[in-house]
Enzyme design. Structure first.
Site, mmCIF file in Angstrom:
data_model
loop_
_atom_site.group_PDB
_atom_site.id
_atom_site.type_symbol
_atom_site.label_atom_id
_atom_site.label_comp_id
_atom_site.label_asym_id
_atom_site.label_seq_id
_atom_site.Cartn_x
_atom_site.Cartn_y
_atom_site.Cartn_z
ATOM 1 N N ARG A 99 -32.896 1.388 55.715
ATOM 2 C CA ARG A 99 -32.241 1.361 57.199
ATOM 3 C C ARG A 99 -32.765 0.611 58.002
ATOM 4 N NH1 ARG A 99 -32.401 8.214 56.225
ATOM 5 N NH2 ARG A 99 -31.156 8.144 54.091
ATOM 6 N N LYS A 158 -29.631 13.519 55.694
ATOM 7 C CA LYS A 158 -28.190 13.302 54.855
ATOM 8 C C LYS A 158 -28.210 14.444 53.701
ATOM 9 C CE LYS A 158 -27.638 8.488 55.890
ATOM 10 N NZ LYS A 158 -27.310 7.276 55.371
ATOM 11 N N TYR A 165 -34.316 -5.564 44.474
ATOM 12 C CA TYR A 165 -34.628 -6.566 45.553
ATOM 13 C C TYR A 165 -35.477 -7.541 44.698
ATOM 14 C CZ TYR A 165 -32.624 -3.301 48.455
ATOM 15 O OH TYR A 165 -31.831 -2.234 49.077
ATOM 16 N N LYS A 210 -29.531 6.922 41.913
ATOM 17 C CA LYS A 210 -30.409 6.372 42.876
ATOM 18 C C LYS A 210 -31.157 7.341 43.616
ATOM 19 C CE LYS A 210 -29.580 4.166 47.465
ATOM 20 N NZ LYS A 210 -28.503 4.192 48.448
ATOM 21 N N LYS A 214 -26.850 10.356 43.804
ATOM 22 C CA LYS A 214 -27.447 9.839 44.745
ATOM 23 C C LYS A 214 -28.188 10.883 45.683
ATOM 24 C CE LYS A 214 -27.076 7.050 49.055
ATOM 25 N NZ LYS A 214 -26.276 5.978 49.646
ATOM 26 N N SER A 232 -35.240 0.289 48.175
ATOM 27 C CA SER A 232 -36.048 -0.399 49.274
ATOM 28 C C SER A 232 -37.440 0.156 49.360
ATOM 29 C CB SER A 232 -35.299 -0.487 50.612
ATOM 30 O OG SER A 232 -35.124 0.937 50.906
ATOM 31 N N GLU A 239 -21.772 15.826 38.957
ATOM 32 C CA GLU A 239 -21.500 14.901 39.957
ATOM 33 C C GLU A 239 -20.634 13.589 39.138
ATOM 34 O OE1 GLU A 239 -21.135 14.320 43.113
ATOM 35 O OE2 GLU A 239 -22.259 15.731 44.107
#
Ligand code: PBG
Length: 347
Positions: A225, A238, A334, A269, A215, A295, A254
């Site tokens: 968000r 982040k 979505y 992602k 990610k 998004s 990872e």
């Protein structure tokens, strides 16, 4: 004669004999709809889709997300309706994300461990409806923290090991509420192993883990968000836990760690800007690899479509088949209900 490749495999027939024009005319296979269907290498089906849904408190309310045209936050009764729709469309799973009341957000993220919080109540409501559908819940603290981070802030830092304790508690209440798949999206080190062993000890050995393994710290999460109400609260970024956009090998490490710790499925992602990672991960590890068309990717396509610059239905399907081509087992998108409807129409 060309040489064997690095793995010692002989060259494939097609690379040995490329043939030449006019004996070879690539357009022969493309000449009609039926030939194109016959030679199609990848296909999208409703079975490949996961539908992310935003949950709000209250009853019979839908609240639009302005940066995600067509997406609405729904109260639990309407979430259950959406789950019914998903079933009818053949979508195998929904992913629920709560928009937590700001009054319940705190530095210690305590609402995350409340078995009666919004997302747990929504999960139970879908379970009570007796639907044949998977429910995926994020494991991360950002919907519950006053500072919008996925972990606990101690001093100036996001504290990895303190966060693990919180994630374990969150995982257990979510699994007990009926989540079929827990999807840790926090990017703390060691969380898959910690959650897996807590689930085993609690007798919850059937709960699946879909790790957000690779990610990236991405600006494409902006509209999400907005939807969950953490854009205004997030302090800083982040980048001390999510990955740097320039890295590939790190993504493989990872993923390898998460598999070793007990992940059943992994995710990459964002999606479209990271298709190379989807491809490498699915090829190297041969386990179900998902991509999240996030998004911002949705917003980008919808904004252009609204201006008439792109044909929405076509870019939707083209963007989704790209994930299959890259080797993804499925896509969180979505567009899920709309794409499933379009697929039904062409059945
Ligand atoms: C929370 C989480 C995020 C998304 C899924 N889970 C946002 C973030 O990490 O800031 C993004 C999904 C999207 O943009 O559609 N940990």
């Amino acid at each position: 004669m060309s040489k064997n490749d690095q793995a010692g495999r002989p060259p494939r027939f097609s690379t040995l004999t490329p043939g030449s024009f006019p004996a070879i005319r690539m357009r022969r296979n493309r000449q009609a709809d039926w030939t194109r269907r016959l030679v199609a290498e990848n296909r999208l089906s409703a079975d490949d889709l996961i539908w992310p849904l935003f949950v709000i408190d209250g009853e019979n309310q839908r609240v639009a997300v302005p940066s995600m045209p067509g997406v609405e936050r729904l109260t639990i009764d309407l979430i259950v309706e959406a789950a019914h729709q998903a079933c009818a469309l053949g979508i195998p799973a929904v992913a629920l994300f709560p928009n937590t009341d700001p009054a319940l957000r705190s530095d210690d993220a305590s609402d995350a461990f409340n078995g009666d919080n919004l997302v747990c109540r929504a999960t139970r409501a879908i379970r009570d409806a007796g639907l044949n559908i998977g429910i995926i819940l994020d494991v991360a603290l950002d919907p519950y923290t006053s500072h919008g981070h996925d972990g606990l802030v101690i001093g100036e830092r996001i504290d990895n090991d303190k966060t693990l304790e919180a994630l374990i508690k969150q995982s257990l209440v979510q699994a007990e509420a009926g989540a079929s798949i827990l999807a840790p999206s926090d990017m703390m080190d060691g969380r898959i192993g910690a959650i897996r062993s807590a689930l085993e000890s609690a007798g919850l050995s059937d709960t699946l883990l879909m790790s957000y393994a690779a990610k990236y710290a991405s600006a494409f999460y902006g509209p999400f968000r907005d939807a969950v109400g953490s854009s205004s609260t997030l302090k800083g970024d982040k980048s001390t836990y999510q990955m740097d956009a320039g890295n590939t090998n790190e993504a493989l490490r990872e993923v390898a760690l998460d598999i070793a710790e007990g992940a059943d499925m992994v995710m990459v992602k964002p999606g479209m800007p990271y298709l190379d990672i989807v491809q490498r991960v699915s090829e190297e590890f041969q386990l179900p690899t998902f991509a999240y068309q996030v998004s911002g990717e949705y917003a980008m396509l919808m904004a252009s479509a609204e201006r008439g610059w792109l044909d929405k239905d076509r870019v939707m399907m083209e963007s989704l088949i790209a994930f299959k081509r890259a080797g993804a087992a499925g896509v969180l998108t979505y567009f899920a209900p709309e794409a499933a409807r379009a697929l039904k129409a062409t059945d």
